[in-house]
Design an enzyme around this catalytic site. Structure first.
Site, PDB file in Angstrom:
ATOM      1  N   LYS A   8       0.691  -1.178  -0.073  1.00 37.22           N
ATOM      2  CA  LYS A   8      -0.034   0.027   0.044  1.00 37.22           C
ATOM      3  C   LYS A   8       0.891   1.301   0.145  1.00 37.22           C
ATOM      4  O   LYS A   8       0.257   2.244  -0.419  1.00 37.22           O
ATOM      5  CB  LYS A   8      -1.092  -0.274   1.245  1.00 37.22           C
TER       6      LYS A   8
ATOM      7  N   LYS B  39      -6.853 -10.719  -8.187  1.00 36.75           N
ATOM      8  CA  LYS B  39      -8.292 -11.017  -7.024  1.00 36.75           C
ATOM      9  C   LYS B  39      -9.048  -9.995  -7.317  1.00 36.75           C
ATOM     10  O   LYS B  39      -8.850  -8.656  -8.095  1.00 36.75           O
ATOM     11  CB  LYS B  39      -7.796 -10.548  -5.577  1.00 36.75           C
TER      12      LYS B  39
ATOM     13  N   LYS C  30     -11.899  -3.961  -5.051  1.00 37.38           N
ATOM     14  CA  LYS C  30     -12.618  -2.552  -5.135  1.00 37.38           C
ATOM     15  C   LYS C  30     -11.598  -1.334  -6.092  1.00 37.38           C
ATOM     16  O   LYS C  30     -12.363  -0.434  -6.444  1.00 37.38           O
ATOM     17  CB  LYS C  30     -13.376  -2.196  -3.809  1.00 37.38           C
TER      18      LYS C  30
END
Ligand code: TRP
Length: 346
Positions: free
Chosen positions: A115, A208, A211
């Site tokens: 991240k 995967k 969102k």
């Protein structure tokens, strides 16, 4: 036999739409566990702000995710449903646990590395200590079971390490406080099962469903209407071969594997059974059946989410009530923590 009552805790961040991956990977487990366990389900708004959130959007997202929880079948009469920031014990305990956890442990967290990306210096401190807050969420309730996706396994292990180190570091004070076995915190167990734990992108069967994927065609949002669901499945990537009739034939065919997995999970059938029915046939026939199934299962959820989004007062009342019930559990535990670490508690 553990002296701790079985208790489930899990949470999701109020960012973006919930999608099929959240539903099949986590939510179905959460729903089933309501009938067998005491369950606490949290909207982790404090985790959300580890990256910048527009306040207006965050406020709406908290209501939206709660609406999705309820629409999927989480029941405030069976479970505690609340948002993290309304129970200040999470933040307080996170501070104390941050003094137990070691820098070296956090430096190993792969999610932070992903991240934060290249410019780690520009990441928030909250993003770095995120797993400590997550540990506080869980062990602050003496939760024993934590149903989460595969990607959270490392954070769960950290929570276990923190619980164990706290018990060791404060062993004497814990015994003096009346816990003769020296166990104050429970090391929580991850619970990573589910019909289709890993739901992959509809555009790339090796990634995967997420969102944050820029292509909305890559995922089925729980709020998508019937036409959108059908269109996304029609456009889902496939390879040139027909579906195999045996499970072995799915090897090396990530898209076919993903779509049959989704069908099996939504229908409650095994992959073998799905392939026995649709194997060797045209992919388009299978896709039509999958579209019908997905519309039948997700359509009503989407409708209910919309209805609840229009009844914000109700959704907020669920969170308020849930926060009070959550706090009634966490506050006495955190009070004991204060005593154990040697604070003066009056
Ligand atoms: N980190 C989790 C995720 O992104 C969300 C989360 C926060 C959580 N606190 C938790 C999950 C406690 C389980 C238990 O999915």
């Amino acid at each position: 036999m553990s002296k701790f009552v079985p208790r489930v805790f899990s949470g999701m961040q109020p960012t973006g739409n919930l999608h099929l991956g959240n539903y099949l990977g986590a939510m179905l487990n959460w729903i089933h566990m309501q009938d067998t366990h005491e369950c606490i389900y949290c909207v982790v708004d404090m985790h959300a702000i580890t990256v910048w959130q527009e306040p207006k959007d965050l406020r709406r997202a908290i209501v939206d995710v709660t609406a999705a929880y309820l629409a999927c079948g989480l029941d405030p009469r069976k479970s505690i449903i609340f948002n993290q920031s309304q129970v200040p014990e999470h933040a307080e305990l996170a501070w104390i646990l941050g003094c137990v956890a070691r820098l070296g442990w956090l430096n190993r967290m792969t999610q932070f590395k992903e991240k934060a990306g290249k410019d780690k210096e520009a990441a928030s401190i909250g993003l770095y200590t995120y797993p400590v807050l997550m540990a506080a969420d869980i062990i602050g309730y003496h939760a024993t079971h934590v149903p989460v996706g595969e990607d959270q396994k490392q954070h769960l292990e950290l929570a276990r390490d923190i619980a164990n180190k706290f018990n060791l570091d404060f062993a004497e004070a814990i015994k003096a406080a009346g816990f003769e076995d020296g166990q104050f915190f429970v090391a929580p167990e991850p619970y990573i099962t589910g019909p289709a734990t890993r739901v992959m992108s509809l555009r790339d069967g090796t990634k995967k469903m997420s969102k944050s994927d820029p292509s909305d065609l890559s995922r089925l949002n729980l709020t998508d209407d019937a036409d959108t669901i059908a269109k996304k499945i029609r456009k889902a990537k496939t390879d040139a071969e027909p579906l195999p009739s045996e499970k072995d034939g799915l090897k090396g065919r990530p898209e076919a594997d993903n779509l049959t997995g989704i069908y099996a999970a939504l229908s409650g059938e095994t992959v073998e059974k799905v392939l026995a029915q649709y194997g060797d046939g045209q992919f388009s026939v299978f896709k039509n059946a999958l579209a019908d199934l997905a519309v039948a299962k997700l359509g009503p959820v989407g409708g209910e989410i919309q209805r609840l989004q229009g009844d914000r007062a109700y959704v907020e009342s669920v969170l308020k009530d849930g926060s009070e019930r959550a706090r009634a559990i966490a506050a006495p535990i955190v009070k004991q923590v204060r005593e154990i670490v040697g604070f003066v508690v009056s």
